[in-house]
Motif scaffolding. Structure first.
Motif, PDB file in Angstrom:
ATOM      1  N   TRP A  64       0.820  -1.213   0.000  1.00 20.05           N
ATOM      2  CA  TRP A  64       0.000   0.000   0.000  1.00 20.05           C
ATOM      3  C   TRP A  64       0.851   1.260   0.000  1.00 20.05           C
ATOM      4  N   THR A  65       2.004   1.238   0.661  1.00 20.17           N
ATOM      5  CA  THR A  65       2.885   2.414   0.649  1.00 20.17           C
ATOM      6  C   THR A  65       3.329   2.725  -0.781  1.00 20.17           C
ATOM      7  N   VAL A  66       3.744   1.697  -1.513  1.00 21.32           N
ATOM      8  CA  VAL A  66       4.159   1.892  -2.911  1.00 21.32           C
ATOM      9  C   VAL A  66       2.978   2.379  -3.759  1.00 21.32           C
ATOM     10  N   LEU A  67       1.813   1.741  -3.585  1.00 18.04           N
ATOM     11  CA  LEU A  67       0.642   2.125  -4.381  1.00 18.04           C
ATOM     12  C   LEU A  67       0.186   3.548  -4.082  1.00 18.04           C
ATOM     13  N   TYR A  68       0.194   3.940  -2.806  1.00 15.63           N
ATOM     14  CA  TYR A  68      -0.168   5.317  -2.454  1.00 15.63           C
ATOM     15  C   TYR A  68       0.812   6.305  -3.093  1.00 15.63           C
ATOM     16  N   GLY A  69       2.101   5.974  -3.065  1.00 11.96           N
ATOM     17  CA  GLY A  69       3.094   6.844  -3.700  1.00 11.96           C
ATOM     18  C   GLY A  69       2.874   6.954  -5.198  1.00 11.96           C
ATOM     19  N   LEU A  70       2.597   5.819  -5.846  1.00 14.68           N
ATOM     20  CA  LEU A  70       2.337   5.825  -7.294  1.00 14.68           C
ATOM     21  C   LEU A  70       1.096   6.629  -7.638  1.00 14.68           C
ATOM     22  N   MET A  71       0.027   6.473  -6.846  1.00 17.04           N
ATOM     23  CA  MET A  71      -1.202   7.215  -7.156  1.00 17.04           C
ATOM     24  C   MET A  71      -0.974   8.715  -6.987  1.00 17.04           C
ATOM     25  N   GLY A  72      -0.204   9.084  -5.967  1.00 17.91           N
ATOM     26  CA  GLY A  72       0.100  10.504  -5.768  1.00 17.91           C
ATOM     27  C   GLY A  72       0.927  11.073  -6.912  1.00 17.91           C
ATOM     28  N   TYR A  73       1.907  10.279  -7.372  1.00 20.61           N
ATOM     29  CA  TYR A  73       2.742  10.711  -8.495  1.00 20.61           C
ATOM     30  C   TYR A  73       1.905  10.831  -9.773  1.00 20.61           C
ATOM     31  N   ALA A  74       1.026   9.875  -9.997  1.00 21.88           N
ATOM     32  CA  ALA A  74       0.151   9.905 -11.176  1.00 21.88           C
ATOM     33  C   ALA A  74      -0.740  11.145 -11.145  1.00 21.88           C
ATOM     34  N   ALA A  75      -1.282  11.445  -9.968  1.00 24.93           N
ATOM     35  CA  ALA A  75      -2.146  12.627  -9.834  1.00 24.93           C
ATOM     36  C   ALA A  75      -1.361  13.904 -10.134  1.00 24.93           C
ATOM     37  N   TYR A  76      -0.124  13.960  -9.642  1.00 24.14           N
ATOM     38  CA  TYR A  76       0.727  15.122  -9.926  1.00 24.14           C
ATOM     39  C   TYR A  76       0.943  15.271 -11.435  1.00 24.14           C
ATOM     40  N   ARG A  77       1.367  14.190 -12.088  1.00 27.38           N
ATOM     41  CA  ARG A  77       1.669  14.265 -13.525  1.00 27.38           C
ATOM     42  C   ARG A  77       0.454  14.683 -14.339  1.00 27.38           C
ATOM     43  N   ALA A  78      -0.682  14.046 -14.073  1.00 29.08           N
ATOM     44  CA  ALA A  78      -1.895  14.351 -14.853  1.00 29.08           C
ATOM     45  C   ALA A  78      -2.338  15.788 -14.636  1.00 29.08           C
ATOM     46  N   THR A  79      -2.269  16.254 -13.396  1.00 32.25           N
ATOM     47  CA  THR A  79      -2.702  17.626 -13.103  1.00 32.25           C
ATOM     48  C   THR A  79      -1.727  18.640 -13.683  1.00 32.25           C
ATOM     49  N   PHE A  80      -0.427  18.384 -13.536  1.00 33.27           N
ATOM     50  CA  PHE A  80       0.589  19.301 -14.052  1.00 33.27           C
ATOM     51  C   PHE A  80       0.458  19.457 -15.565  1.00 33.27           C
ATOM     52  N   LYS A  81       0.317  18.343 -16.258  1.00 31.79           N
ATOM     53  CA  LYS A  81       0.184  18.415 -17.725  1.00 31.79           C
ATOM     54  C   LYS A  81      -1.179  18.942 -18.140  1.00 31.79           C
ATOM     55  N   GLY A  82      -2.220  18.503 -17.448  1.00 29.52           N
ATOM     56  CA  GLY A  82      -3.577  18.873 -17.836  1.00 29.52           C
ATOM     57  C   GLY A  82      -3.940  20.318 -17.582  1.00 29.52           C
ATOM     58  N   LEU A  83      -3.330  20.930 -16.554  1.00 26.83           N
ATOM     59  CA  LEU A  83      -3.621  22.338 -16.243  1.00 26.83           C
ATOM     60  C   LEU A  83      -2.597  23.288 -16.855  1.00 26.83           C
ATOM     61  N   SER A  84      -1.736  22.761 -17.693  1.00 24.99           N
ATOM     62  CA  SER A  84      -0.726  23.589 -18.358  1.00 24.99           C
ATOM     63  C   SER A  84      -1.416  24.686 -19.172  1.00 24.99           C
ATOM     64  N   PRO A  85      -0.808  25.884 -19.236  1.00 27.39           N
ATOM     65  CA  PRO A  85      -1.387  26.951 -20.057  1.00 27.39           C
ATOM     66  C   PRO A  85      -1.451  26.586 -21.536  1.00 27.39           C
ATOM     67  N   PHE A  86      -0.710  25.549 -21.928  1.00 24.38           N
ATOM     68  CA  PHE A  86      -0.711  25.116 -23.328  1.00 24.38           C
ATOM     69  C   PHE A  86      -1.795  24.069 -23.607  1.00 24.38           C
ATOM     70  N   SER A  87      -2.501  23.641 -22.561  1.00 29.67           N
ATOM     71  CA  SER A  87      -3.561  22.639 -22.736  1.00 29.67           C
ATOM     72  C   SER A  87      -4.816  23.278 -23.308  1.00 29.67           C
ATOM     73  N   SER A  88      -5.576  22.482 -24.016  1.00 29.15           N
ATOM     74  CA  SER A  88      -6.842  22.970 -24.581  1.00 29.15           C
ATOM     75  C   SER A  88      -7.859  23.159 -23.455  1.00 29.15           C
ATOM     76  N   PRO A  89      -8.881  23.989 -23.676  1.00 29.54           N
ATOM     77  CA  PRO A  89      -9.923  24.158 -22.659  1.00 29.54           C
ATOM     78  C   PRO A  89     -10.596  22.834 -22.276  1.00 29.54           C
ATOM     79  N   ASP A  90     -10.766  21.925 -23.241  1.00 20.99           N
ATOM     80  CA  ASP A  90     -11.362  20.617 -22.936  1.00 20.99           C
ATOM     81  C   ASP A  90     -10.460  19.804 -22.015  1.00 20.99           C
ATOM     82  N   THR A  91      -9.154  19.845 -22.269  1.00 22.85           N
ATOM     83  CA  THR A  91      -8.207  19.102 -21.424  1.00 22.85           C
ATOM     84  C   THR A  91      -8.196  19.680 -20.017  1.00 22.85           C
TER      85      THR A  91
END
Length: 197
Positions: A64-91
């Protein structure tokens, strides 16, 4: 598709900081584990009738420690890329939706242990984990076009959740959906009190 609900969603500042995004689920998951009573849960786990392939109790903490770390990292990556000023309004819109979904799945994840071990409600815990699996499958699907690495980070989590769903439902079924009966006083034996183990 879900809706972005700011009032129940973890703030974007948490998602956008990789260290905090990883630490939040690890710390919350560890805290729930200790609050539920680690020694007592292990004893309860060992007393229950179990389906085949039951892992040893010591394995759950590291996994669970590894999985919690992975889920947190995944959330960071998706949010960082998805909220980028270069992302489309839909993204950007989809990313905000996934932030709410991620928060919901984290809540479902954290409530499972108290439902199963503290309240001894395996049927409700099984409903919870099935919902958790479904929300994470959908979250993975939504994350894939935003950031494929974030989606791939979810695969071990989805695999473990599938296995945990099998274990949860199996334990519930094999114990007649009543974990209280395992603690009941048997003739000539003293009832087991988890708080003293």
């Amino acid at each position: 598709m879900t809706t972005y609900i700011p009032s129940i969603t973890i703030p974007s500042q948490v998602f956008l900081n990789p260290s905090i995004s990883i630490l939040v689920p690890v710390v919350l998951g560890t805290s729930i584990g200790y609050a539920t009573g680690r020694a007592g849960t292990e004893k309860t786990y060992l007393r229950l009738k179990q389906p085949p392939l039951r892992p040893p109790p010591w394995l759950f903490g590291p996994v669970w420690t590894v999985l919690y770390g992975l889920m947190g990292y995944a959330a960071y990556r998706a949010t960082f890329k998805g909220l980028s000023p270069f992302s489309s309004p839909d993204t950007i819109r989809t990313t905000k939706h996934t932030m709410t979904l991620y928060t919901i799945q984290l809540g479902l994840n954290l409530v499972w242990m108290p439902l199963f071990f503290a309240a001894k409600l395996p049927a409700l815990a099984t409903v919870d984990i099935v919902a958790l699996l479904g929300v994470n499958a959908y979250l993975t699907y939504l994350w894939h076009p935003i950031d494929a690495v974030a989606a791939y980070c979810q695969i071990p989590y989805l695999g473990w959740l599938s296995f945990a769903t099998y274990l949860c439902a199996g334990v519930g079924y094999l114990n007649n959906w009543d974990l209280h009966a395992r603690d009941a006083k048997k003739p000539g034996k003293k009832a087991v009190d988890d708080s003293k183990i």
